[in-house]
Design a protein around this motif. Structure first.
Motif, PDB file in Angstrom:
ATOM      1  N   ASP A   1       1.170  -1.403   0.216  1.00  0.00           N
ATOM      2  CA  ASP A   1       0.034  -0.315   0.184  1.00  0.00           C
ATOM      3  C   ASP A   1       0.801   1.374   0.034  1.00  0.00           C
ATOM      4  OD1 ASP A   1      -2.993  -1.046  -0.472  1.00  0.00           O
ATOM      5  OD2 ASP A   1      -2.998  -0.501   1.816  1.00  0.00           O
TER       6      ASP A   1
ATOM      7  N   ALA B   1       2.589   1.523  -2.999  1.00  0.00           N
ATOM      8  CA  ALA B   1       1.824   1.767  -4.906  1.00  0.00           C
ATOM      9  C   ALA B   1       1.209   3.895  -4.167  1.00  0.00           C
ATOM     10  CB  ALA B   1       0.579   0.805  -4.742  1.00  0.00           C
ATOM     11  N   ASP B   2       0.652   4.087  -2.988  1.00  0.00           N
ATOM     12  CA  ASP B   2       0.808   5.423  -2.856  1.00  0.00           C
ATOM     13  C   ASP B   2       1.968   6.345  -3.334  1.00  0.00           C
ATOM     14  OD1 ASP B   2      -1.316   4.871  -1.862  1.00  0.00           O
ATOM     15  OD2 ASP B   2      -1.333   5.462   0.173  1.00  0.00           O
TER      16      ASP B   2
ATOM     17  N   ALA C   1       3.702  -4.131 -11.824  1.00  0.00           N
ATOM     18  CA  ALA C   1       2.915  -2.937 -11.742  1.00  0.00           C
ATOM     19  C   ALA C   1       2.460  -2.320 -13.004  1.00  0.00           C
ATOM     20  CB  ALA C   1       3.822  -1.873 -11.724  1.00  0.00           C
TER      21      ALA C   1
ATOM     22  N   VAL D   1      -2.005   3.071  -9.671  1.00  0.00           N
ATOM     23  CA  VAL D   1      -0.800   1.968 -10.086  1.00  0.00           C
ATOM     24  C   VAL D   1      -1.922   0.896  -8.783  1.00  0.00           C
ATOM     25  CG1 VAL D   1       1.724   2.203  -8.764  1.00  0.00           C
ATOM     26  CG2 VAL D   1       0.672   4.168  -9.463  1.00  0.00           C
ATOM     27  N   GLU D   2      -1.580  -0.395  -9.520  1.00  0.00           N
ATOM     28  CA  GLU D   2      -2.038  -1.409  -8.727  1.00  0.00           C
ATOM     29  C   GLU D   2      -0.483  -2.073  -8.559  1.00  0.00           C
ATOM     30  OE1 GLU D   2      -4.725  -5.346  -8.754  1.00  0.00           O
ATOM     31  OE2 GLU D   2      -5.002  -3.834 -10.242  1.00  0.00           O
ATOM     32  N   LEU D   3      -0.085  -2.706  -7.489  1.00  0.00           N
ATOM     33  CA  LEU D   3       0.782  -3.502  -7.349  1.00  0.00           C
ATOM     34  C   LEU D   3       0.418  -5.064  -6.514  1.00  0.00           C
ATOM     35  CD1 LEU D   3       3.292  -0.942  -5.580  1.00  0.00           C
ATOM     36  CD2 LEU D   3       3.318  -1.481  -8.011  1.00  0.00           C
TER      37      LEU D   3
ATOM     38  N   THR E   1      -3.165  -1.242  -4.194  1.00  0.00           N
ATOM     39  CA  THR E   1      -3.811  -0.002  -5.256  1.00  0.00           C
ATOM     40  C   THR E   1      -3.701   1.321  -4.669  1.00  0.00           C
ATOM     41  OG1 THR E   1      -5.994   0.378  -4.787  1.00  0.00           O
ATOM     42  CG2 THR E   1      -5.576  -1.476  -6.153  1.00  0.00           C
TER      43      THR E   1
END
Length: 148
Positions: free
Chosen positions: A45, A48-49, A104, A116-118, A140
């Motif tokens: 998290d 992603a941020d 990613a 963004v989704e990791l 995300t």
């Protein structure tokens, strides 16, 4: 008068102790693995941020701003530039070393929002026979690049 026969109950306590020990061991494995999964998702998290912020910041610090000036409403972000910025960020903070198999996915929505989704393989420290071998954990993050 005959006496009632007594059954031999030796070994019953041993069986009970083994049963309780198995239940306690399963509970420990569950708590440890759930904590590890939560901590890994929490770390993703944060990444992603940070990656989304870095990608959105690209619009505010890109060459276009210096050569063409600041637009009146929104800063333009392109998919390729945002993807490149996110990959650069993840490489600079060592995300690929910390989370082997990290994937990613970057999307630019409305020209100013970076999403963004990791996802990474779930690394569980303990396993119990019959439990799932692993899985993936995902997180995300999104950031908007606007002018105030």
């Amino acid at each position: 008068m005959s006496r009632p026969s007594r059954r031999d109950e030796s070994g019953q306590v041993t069986l009970l102790v083994i049963g309780f020990a198995t239940v306690i061991a399963m509970a420990i494995v569950l708590v440890v693995d759930a904590s590890a999964a939560y901590l890994q998702r929490s770390g993703l998290d944060t990444l992603a941020d940070g990656a989304a912020l870095h990608g959105a910041d690209l619009g505010a610090t890109g060459v276009d701003v210096y050569t063409g000036g600041v637009p009146e409403q929104r800063l333009a972000l392109t998919q390729a530039d945002a993807q490149r910025a996110v990959e650069e960020y993840l490489g600079s903070v060592g995300a690929y070393r910390s989370y082997p198999g990290l994937v990613a996915q970057v999307a630019v929505a409305d020209g100013d929002t970076v999403q963004v989704e990791l996802s990474a393989p779930l690394d569980l420290p303990l396993s119990f026979p019959g439990s799932p071998a692993g899985g993936r954990v995902a997180a995300t993050g999104s950031a908007v690049s606007t002018i105030e």
